[in-house]
Design an enzyme around this catalytic site. Structure first.
Site, PDB file in Angstrom:
ATOM      1  N   GLN B 220       0.830  -1.201   0.000  1.00 18.42           N
ATOM      2  CA  GLN B 220       0.000   0.000   0.000  1.00 18.42           C
ATOM      3  C   GLN B 220       0.869   1.257   0.000  1.00 18.42           C
ATOM      4  OE1 GLN B 220      -3.040  -2.139   3.040  1.00 18.42           O
ATOM      5  NE2 GLN B 220      -3.468   0.030   2.791  1.00 18.42           N
ATOM      6  N   ARG B 367      -8.611  -0.297   7.945  1.00 18.83           N
ATOM      7  CA  ARG B 367      -9.636   0.520   7.308  1.00 18.83           C
ATOM      8  C   ARG B 367     -10.019   1.705   8.181  1.00 18.83           C
ATOM      9  NH1 ARG B 367     -14.011  -1.697   3.037  1.00 18.83           N
ATOM     10  NH2 ARG B 367     -14.538   0.334   2.237  1.00 18.83           N
ATOM     11  N   CYS B 368      -8.999   2.360   8.722  1.00 19.83           N
ATOM     12  CA  CYS B 368      -9.259   3.571   9.497  1.00 19.83           C
ATOM     13  C   CYS B 368      -7.945   4.267   9.712  1.00 19.83           C
ATOM     14  CB  CYS B 368      -9.863   3.243  10.859  1.00 19.83           C
ATOM     15  SG  CYS B 368      -8.694   2.496  11.995  1.00 19.83           S
ATOM     16  N   GLU B 737     -13.289   4.804   4.818  1.00 18.41           N
ATOM     17  CA  GLU B 737     -13.194   4.154   6.120  1.00 18.41           C
ATOM     18  C   GLU B 737     -14.337   4.475   7.052  1.00 18.41           C
ATOM     19  OE1 GLU B 737      -8.454   3.842   5.788  1.00 18.41           O
ATOM     20  OE2 GLU B 737      -9.237   5.576   6.819  1.00 18.41           O
TER      21      GLU B 737
END
Ligand SMILES: Cc1cc2nc3c(=O)[nH]c(=O)nc-3n(C[C@H](O)[C@H](O)[C@H](O)COP(=O)(O)OP(=O)(O)OC[C@H]3O[C@@H](n4cnc5c(N)ncnc54)[C@H](O)[C@@H]3O)c2cc1C
Ligand code: FES
Ligand code: FES
Lengths: 161, 783, 289
Positions: B220, B367-368, B737
């Site tokens: 990522q 996811r945050c 998110e």
């Protein structure tokens, strides 16, 4: 190493003949021996369905089958979705309805949806959800996949493919 | 904002995704699809024990297996000073174990063979002798006097990693003594895992003729990874190329550097051939970056009318064996201090202690943004407990305490400055969509009949878009991000960014930003990310930062191009720049729309008819350092029905109203929300990575780490409000998110609401049928 | 994950398969649908030396009524049960069961014979077959023998099939009029094995009392369990709330679950009680029609 077995099969309409160790999983055979990398591996416990292919017209998890078992079979992978040059109505549906994000589950989803529509050309939302219940998606939340299958179902009824 | 034509498809159009065609035809290129000549395969040998002395490793039998090329152990790596590597947060982590192992499934040896099957066979033949040591599983016992010290490599002989506190303790304590009501909740946000459908992996390809190392990596953050490989491995950075191919989902899992990558690189350097290492699902769940594992207590002080006066938070963070938290803030608990939520009150105090245990390392931002999910869950749970204590409607209690639109920019008591918000708008819209009054009435009637139904609300505030350089960096590298745009002579474009899509649709949304700013149809704009040889430097994609950073950079780079285009247009139209007006796609002379030059004509001129004094070409780069985070928000409402006989919970409805400012592509935003909600559903009801007292992991495969299917997943109902970010170039906030951050509390609040009349105030996630059944049994409702 | 190496054999006839089993001894295994065996091999929990693939043997897959029995060939796939008109109209318990096994792909390969021969108390067909009072036909070197289902499940992963035997047929007595069945399974999600499940098959007499009943329990013990006391509590009685309650309690008493990720033992026992009630009610409703 156990002796290799000659495997003769038809994949996406093409005859292929390759020798492989009996323990070679069908998914590795397809991806590595036949070079069709559209079929994916997402787990090691037969749970995710990313490896789904059509074997003699039925969906199977190619990670839970040995390539030798497919000797003489007819296989269709995502690369073989009949398209006549354009996208198959299902592929079109997935694009139109945003039925994919990372795309990793997509080949398996397409194959399961394809088999579902063959059996049941006009499925309800519940039937679609059951029909793809062997395929996990981590990205879409399934809602748009359901819509994509509905899109294809309609389009095919209108004389698509 | 000017809405462009469908042909141009700038912002606000639900353009179909440009990346889809290849994925739909099985022509994506994920890391396991990378096949290079002479490529060989790696397989990891892992520890069966959670804590054990490593007495010996015997590789003789394995080496004898035909096809085995190399077996690397920790001792081998130690010779090259590579047995340990730095984590992303001021700690280090073993690449391959030396001396001892600290968690089950820890990396012990790396086997390389000519094919996958031989590598797996050989791994089984590696004989490792262990001597078991006492195991520490419970983080609450980590600081006990008799706890085994796990990290004897550290100077401090303690399992305590950090203590961190923020806020005004005195003022907070005072507010608590003076307040009429003090609501308290102890909530564990369980250990879970991002589990993208594609696991992590790489192909390391060292070419000893060119001395270049190419790493195809599920990354990522490819640029940051290149720099880290260079710093840690001592390879000159120009000789490393990281290529992040198509990624099958990331969700934070693919931010850290894992031992397998390092081993594959070492093996390729040693053998001079490409080495592929792809982890199995079980390895993914058992050894790579887990998330959460926060054991939290929150208290809210309020007056009798429900006005909140202060918040006090105490948290124990289980980081596992190494502090591999992938988080780039200066704060050990990341952005956890946004835990004051969407509410206005003067005082708060928050403290967090981190400890080591014999569990897999991590603490990644799943996811945050770095501990925001824990924070949002905690405050939204605490507010519901307060509502119960006050016997107030949870929607009205929230309304009473929201930060008001006129208060923005709003400085929170723990130091964050929220950019913009209209919280009541989102609440009202969600209440309207669900039909709040009627559904509360239905609940009342059902209760009379003994049926269990609950309604849960969550009004979360997210903080995304890391981030301002003053607060955020990875190993010192500031968290800006970048975009480079090149316009071809025929008016088409290629753009490259420092971020990396993992399914978010960057190839479409960035093209739409360019289309919006320059009027070049989005279909004529190619987006490329992930190749460190070609893309400008950036920190990658996670924490919903792509739109806030690279998205902003794209707009600014496009505006630079527009400036130059204006000069060329003035030259071509023989007008002065001041007399020109812009509408997406062309400059025209004020009052004479016929006298115009399209962006395509201008692009052509940039190469063929260059105005005197101007450089040829039409391109620009921007590195964008955001002045602040952006703060998306929303209100979610969940309605559940509970089966008294089995404890099963059915999510009947779920309404999600999000506000992420100006939207680039509504279709993609909605898709992100569906996906995030589904992950939230799984966390609330199904998922847990657990350990028994011996440190044996459970929930380590998809048999027990449950991913919901289409059948368990409800039909999501979504809505949007729009409060632009005042500081972002086009008013956008991140969105990917929010649903994962905001939804867990809504699910849990709904279940607790269904049981609240029985005196239930809290249930820890995952709320499984058996937990509900146990409560009902205890209350004499079932059994 | 990668399975260990083995020799692959693909007999064309039953006698050939039986011969191969004998020739290669204890480490040779039958490969049927492979949906239990291959996952275990991938985890290296099973290491057969030889796999004898019976999928190409003709005549092992059928669903038909014959001589007072419903006969299901050992190689019949779950998907075939699901699709069968005969099953759909006359054997609701089997349809209920086949539908909740695994997922569509697995059901396309998994066989009813394999489901029973695997001897896994977590599998769904064992309880169903206990409830139906089925018979198992095993074919070995000496020919066929019939095993009563009550004698079939020995211990975890062990059945009374001899090593040299192949499960070739399942026989289910054709239920008389006023019969009905139902399967209630609680699973954590689609594709999961049961947290607990209950199979009920019953026949009512003229006035509506229970004439015949079978109750099987899934995944609450080392073997699939037949809840005999619960059956006794029902026989000759009308299905009023008190009778159903007593039978459900007796079924719960028969369960011997252990605590695991699917829930604590007490919960599973409670589930058996609840699911027994539901299965009885639905079976009775179906019998009434
Ligand atoms: C993801 C997943 C989920 C599943 N969920 C469920 C579920 O919910 N419920 C459920 O009931 N099952 C479930 N299963 C198991 C599945 O139904 C299996 O297929 C079944 O248990 C075994 O059937 P098979 O034909 O695949 O047997 P195989 O895997 O081929 O064989 C299993 C065992 O039985 C032996 N065997 C097979 N056939 C014969 C025969 N005719 N004679 C003698 N021995 C034989 C084999 O040697 C082997 O030891 C699941 C499987 C998977 C992969
Ligand atoms: S790879 Fe997951 S089911 Fe086949
Ligand atoms: S689109 Fe990513 S897993 Fe389905």
């Amino acid at each position: 190493m156990a002796k290799k077995e000659l495997i003769k099969l038809k994949i996406n309409g093409k005859e292929r003949e390759v020798a492989a160790e009996p323990r070679l999983l069908l998914v590795h055979f397809i991806r590595e021996q036949l070079g069709l990398t559209g079929t994916h591996v997402g787990c090691d416990t037969s749970n995710c369905g990313a490896c789904t292919v059509l074997l003699n017209g039925k969906t199977v998890k190619s990670c839970t089958m040995f390539a030798v078992q497919a000797d003489g079979a007819e296989i269709m992978t995502v690369e073989g979705l009949p398209s006549n040059g354009a996208l198959h109505p299902l592929q079109e549906g997935f694009k139109e309805e945003h039925g994919l994000q990372c795309g990793f589950c997509t080949p398996g989803m397409l194959i399961s949806s394809y088999a579902l529509l063959k059996k049941n050309p006009n499925p309800t939302e519940a039937e679609i959800r059951w029909g793809i219940s062997g395929n996990l998606c981590r990205c879409t939340g399934y809602q748009n996949i359901v819509k994509a299958v509905q899109f294809a179902s309609k389009k095919m009824a209108q004389g698509g493919k | 904002m000017h809405k462009t034509s469908v042909e141009i498809s700038g912002m606000g159009h639900s353009m179909k995704r440009k990346e889809d065609s290849r994925f739909l035809q099985g022509r994506g290129n994920y890391v396991d699809d990378v096949n290079l000549p002479h490529m060989v395969y790696g397989h990891m040998v892992r520890s069966p024990y959670a804590h054990a002395k490593l007495k010996s490793i015997n590789t003789e039998a394995a080496k004898k297996l035909p096809g085995v090329l190399a077996i690397i152990t920790g001792e081998d790596l130690a010779k090259a000073n590579l047995a340990w590597m730095p984590t992303l947060f001021f700690d280090k982590q073993m690449v391959l174990a030396t001396g001892k192992v600290l968690f089950q499934a820890q990396e012990v040896a790396f086997v390389v063979a000519e094919d996958r099957y031989t590598a797996a066979d050989a791994a089984e033949l590696v004989e490792v002798e262990y001597e078991e040591l006492p195991v520490l599983v419970d983080p609450h016992k980590a600081m006990d006097a008799d706890a085994p010290i796990l990290r004897d490599d550290r100077e401090e002989k303690s399992n305590h990693i950090f203590h961190w506190e923020v806020g005004d303790k005195q003022a907070t304590d005072k507010a608590f003594t003076e307040s009429a009501v003090n609501a308290k909740v102890h909530a564990v946000f369980q250990r879970c895992h991002p589990a993208p459908l594609e696991t992590c992996g790489c192909v390391a390809d060292y070419n000893n003729a060119t001395e270049r190392l190419t790493i195809y990596l599920t990354s990522q953050a490819p640029h940051a990874h290149r720099t880290l490989f260079s710093i840690v491995g001592g390879i000159p950075e120009q000789n490393i190329r990281v290529v992040s191919p198509d990624i099958g989902g990331g969700f934070g899992n693919k931010v850290p550097i894992y031992p397998g990558y390092v081993c594959a690189v070492v093996a390729s350097l040693t053998l001079g051939v490409p080495v592929k290492w792809i982890e199995t699902r079980s390895e993914n769940l058992q050894s790579t970056g887990f998330a959460r594992d926060y054991h939290m207590t929150a208290e809210l002080a309020a007056d009798k009318t429900g006005k909140i006066k202060a918040m006090r938070v105490k948290t124990l963070a289980d980081h596992g064996a190494f502090n591999a938290a992938a988080q780039p803030t200066k704060f050990p608990a990341g952005l956890f201090s946004v835990c004051t939520g969407s509410y206005d009150y003067p005082a708060a105090f928050c403290e967090v202690d981190g400890v080591y245990t014999n569990k897999a390392p991590g603490g990644i931002a799943y996811r945050c943004s770095f501990r925001i999910t824990e924070a949002a869950y905690l405050i939204e749970r605490a507010v519901d407990v307060l509502a119960l204590d006050l016997k107030m409607d949870p929607a009205e209690l929230r309304r009473k305490n929201y930060i008001q639109p006129a208060q923005f920019p709003y400085k929170t008591p723990l130091g964050w400055t929220y950019d913009s918000g209209k919280y009541e708008g989102a609440l009202d819209k969600a209440l309207g969509m669900v039909g709040y009054k009627e559904i509360r009435k239905e609940q009342e009637e059902k209760r009379k009949k003994g049926e269990l139904m609950g309604i849960g609300i969550s009004s979360f505030t997210e903080a995304v878009g890391a981030g301002p350089a003053h607060t955020f960096d990875i190993a010192g590298i500031k968290m800006f991000d970048s975009a480079e745009i090149r316009i071809h002579p025929t008016g088409k474009a290629i753009c490259r960014m420092g971020t990396k899509s993992q399914g978010q649709g960057h190839e479409t949304t960035y093209a739409q930003i360019v289309a919006q700013e320059l009027g070049i149809p989005a279909k004529d704009v190619i987006i490329e990310e992930g190749d460190t040889d070609t893309a400008p430097y950036g920190l990658g994609t996670y924490a919903s930062r792509s739109t806030p950073t690279s998205g902003a950079a794209t707009a600014i780079a496009a505006r630079k191009i527009r400036e130059k285009a204006k000069k060329i247009a003035a030259f071509l139209l023989e007008a002065s720049e001041e007399d020109l007006e812009w509408e997406p796609g062309k400059f025209f002379v004020k009052g004479a729309p016929g006298k115009a030059k399209t962006i395509q004509e201008i692009a052509f001129a940039a190469y063929t008819n260059i105005p005197p004094g101007l450089e040829a070409g039409l391109e620009a780069v921007n590195y964008y350092d955001p002045p602040n985070l952006t703060f998306p928000f929303g209100t979610y409402i969940c309605v559940v029905d509970i089966d008294k006989g089995t404890g099963e919970i059915k999510v009947r409805r779920f309404i999600a109203v999000d506000d992420c400012g100006n939207v680039i592509n509504p279709m993609i935003v909605e898709g992100q929300i569906h996906g995030g909600l589904t992950e939230g559903l799984a966390i609330a009801f199904m998922q847990l990575i657990d350990y028994d007292e011996n440190g044996n992991v459970s929930g380590g495969s998809f048999m027990d780490y449950l991913i919901p299917t289409a059948v368990e997943t409800p039909h999501w109902e979504t809505g949007l409000t729009c409060t632009p970010s005042p500081h972002h170039p086009f008013g956008a906030k991140g969105v990917g998110e929010s649903p994962n951050v905001g939804s867990p509390a809504a699910f849990v609040n709904a279940v607790v609401d269904a049981l609240s009349h029985l005196g239930v105030k809290h249930i820890d996630m995952p709320i499984t049928p058996w937990k509900v059944w146990n409560i009902l049994k205890e209350k004499g409702i079932t059994g | 994950m990668i399975p260990p190496a083995f020799e692959y054999l693909r007999p064309k006839t039953l006698p050939e398969a039986v011969g191969l089993l004998q020739q290669h001894g204890e480490d040779a295994k039958i490969l049927s649908g492979g949906q239990s065996l291959i996952p275990m091999m991938k985890l290296r929990l099973a290491r057969p030396s030889h796999l004898i693939d019976i999928n190409r043997i003709a005549g092992l897959s059928y669903i038909r009524e014959d001589g007072g029995f419903l006969k299901i060939g050992g190689l019949t796939r779950e998907a075939e049960l699901e699709a069968s008109e005969l099953i759909r109209t006359k054997y609701p318990l089997l349809l209920d069961t086949a539908r909740v096994i695994a997922d569509p792909q697995v059901r396309n390969l998994a066989t009813v014979g394999g489901n029973l021969a695997h001897g896994d108390p977590a599998n769904d067909h064992p309880a169903t077959m206990l409830a139906l009072g089925a018979q198992i036909v095993a074919t070995g070197a000496k020919g066929e023998r019939v095993i009563a289902i009550d004698d079939f499940f020995v211990s975890l992963f062990t059945t009374s099939l001899d090593h040299g035997e192949i499960l070739t047929e399942i026989r289910i007595p054709i239920p008389p009029a006023k019969s009905g069945g139902a399967y209630f399974k609680l699973e954590r999600k689609v594709g999961d094995f049961a947290t607990a499940a209950v199979a009920v098959q019953l026949t009512l007499d003229g006035p509506g009392a229970v004439q015949k009943v079978g109750i099987g329990l899934t995944n609450v013990g080392g073997t699939p369990i037949r809840a005999k006391r619960a059956e006794e509590a029902l026989r000759g009685k009308k299905l009023d709330a008190a009778t159903i309650g007593a039978a459900a309690q007796a079924a719960a008493d028969a369960a011997q679950p252990s605590s695991d990720l699917r829930g604590p033992a007490a919960y599973k026992t409670g589930l058996i009680k609840e699911l027994t009630k539901r299965a009885l009610a639905r079976a009775a409703e179906r019998a009434g029609k």
